[in-house]
Design an enzyme around this catalytic site. Structure first.
Site, PDB file in Angstrom:
ATOM      1  CE  LYS A 118      10.186  13.969  19.805  1.00 31.31           C
ATOM      2  NZ  LYS A 118      10.506  15.279  19.210  1.00 31.31           N
ATOM      3  CG  HIS A 157      -7.145  -1.447   2.879  1.00 31.11           C
ATOM      4  ND1 HIS A 157      -6.680  -0.364   2.158  1.00 31.11           N
ATOM      5  CD2 HIS A 157      -6.092  -2.303   2.993  1.00 31.11           C
ATOM      6  CE1 HIS A 157      -5.394  -0.575   1.859  1.00 31.11           C
ATOM      7  NE2 HIS A 157      -5.018  -1.737   2.347  1.00 31.11           N
ATOM      8  CB  THR A 172      -0.966  -0.005   1.194  1.00 35.68           C
ATOM      9  OG1 THR A 172      -1.718  -1.215   1.147  1.00 35.68           O
ATOM     10  CG2 THR A 172      -1.913   1.179   1.149  1.00 35.68           C
TER      11      THR A 172
HETATM   12  C1  NCD Z   1      -4.050  -5.857   3.668  1.00 34.64           C
HETATM   13  C2  NCD Z   1      -4.229  -4.902   4.826  1.00 34.64           C
HETATM   14  O1  NCD Z   1      -3.291  -4.200   5.203  1.00 34.64           O
HETATM   15  O2  NCD Z   1      -5.337  -4.870   5.325  1.00 34.64           O
HETATM   16  N1  NCD Z   1      -2.834  -5.673   2.987  1.00 34.64           N
HETATM   17  C3  NCD Z   1      -2.789  -4.742   1.987  1.00 34.64           C
HETATM   18  O3  NCD Z   1      -3.013  -3.575   2.187  1.00 34.64           O
HETATM   19  N2  NCD Z   1      -2.544  -5.187   0.747  1.00 34.64           N
HETATM   20  C4  NCD Z   1      -4.298  -7.269   4.017  1.00 34.64           C
HETATM   21  C5  NCD Z   1      -3.542  -7.894   5.174  1.00 34.64           C
HETATM   22  O4  NCD Z   1      -2.721  -7.251   5.822  1.00 34.64           O
HETATM   23  O5  NCD Z   1      -3.779  -9.069   5.410  1.00 34.64           O
END
Ligand code: NCD
Length: 306
Positions: free
Chosen positions: A81, A130, A53
């Protein structure tokens, strides 16, 4: 008011379709976009671990001719901090044109957006949502299948804590003819609030099972997920549930020849490495798509048309 992306439902279906179209144009004609964000700056504020990401956001901004700043661990920022998220984001808003942030607390990006006029992108908030992974997933489905409607989609693994699942269920529930199959241990079922909002209110049918193999032959898309160790309250539960589903070539014997296997990654052991060479494994193509859809999103939130 800044235009933020906190939850996938902040975008209309038309806007999502438009982002996908722009991302596909970027893939075809990258040179056309290479200076679109010249002199613009993206800040990546990652209070939680990330590989894809964060780096795809940075690569996206660099590919648009912009520049990047930020931090990749809360421990290297003034959070260590005792600074609040609000104060940190307000500070970074003085330096950057757009901010992508990931935080372990659900709702942190909303709190940040309230104190800052700079557009905020939620790059994952705790076990909640997300949205940019969802845009990546939708672009991947569109590129693999040529459409976003009329599929049977199986979600497998940790559906309780998996924020990518929550956002993708919300997004797909707005397209026609999606049949949802949720495959998880009983303890890791999709949260009730997601079912209520995305499915029950709209009368969208779904099935739940603990048995992946019994539904495999029905699926057009299989979305595998990692058991989210960092969100468990105790290690014993994680140890008991971590190996619930391990997708391997044998389990795919009865799957459709045009199945698409997605995974947001990182994987631990829920897909064996020998599945990678199966042409139905779309998750490495999905990784690449993450950059292009984020390029399209940055352009949109900055109001830049190419
Ligand atoms: C995911 C997340 O961070 O939620 N990863 C991502 O962004 N590709 C999935 C995960 O961490 O399992």
């Amino acid at each position: 008011m800044a235009r933020n992306l906190i939850d996938i439902v902040d975008l209309t279906v038309e806007e999502i379709d438009e982002l996908i179209a722009v991302a596909e144009d970027i893939i075809e004609n990258p040179v056309k976009y290479q200076d679109a964000c010249a002199h613009k700056q993206l800040a990546t504020l990652f209070f939680e671990p990330s590989t894809r990401t964060r780096l795809s956001f940075e690569s996206a901004m660099l590919g648009l001719g912009g520049s990047v700043l930020g931090f990749s661990a809360a421990s290297s920022s003034s959070t260590a901090k005792g600074e609040t998220v609000g104060d940190t984001v307000r500070t970074v808003g003085c330096y950057a044109d757009i901010i992508a942030m990931r935080h372990p607390k659900e709702g942190a990006p909303i709190a940040a957006a309230q104190v800052c006029d700079t557009p905020i992108i939620n790059a994952g908030d705790g076990g909640h949502c997300h949205p940019t992974q969802t845009l990546t997933d939708l672009l991947t489905i569109h590129r693999e299948k040529g459409r976003l409607d009329n599929f049977t989609v199986g979600f497998c693994g940790d559906l309780k804590f998996g924020r990518t699942v929550h956002s993708l269920v919300n997004a797909l529930s707005r397209y026609e003819g999606i049949n949802f199959v949720f495959i998880s241990p009983v303890e890791l079922k999709l949260p009730r609030y997601v079912k209520e909002e995305a499915l029950k209110k709209k009368g969208i049918p779904y099935t739940q099972t603990t048995d992946l193999e019994s539904v495999m032959s029905d699926l057009d898309i299989l979305y595998m997920t990692r058991v989210q160790r960092e969100r468990f309250f105790n290690e014993e539960d994680y140890m008991r549930l971590k190996d619930s589903y391990i997708l391997n070539p044998e389990k795919l014997v009865n799957a459709k020849p045009d199945l698409s296997i997605l995974h947001p990654l990182p994987r631990v052991n829920e897909i064996t490495v020998d599945v990678d060479k199966d042409p139905r494994a779309a998750y490495w193509r999905q990784v690449a798509n993450g950059k292009y859809i984020r390029m399209a999103l940055i352009l949109k939130l900055l109001g830049i048309e190419v």
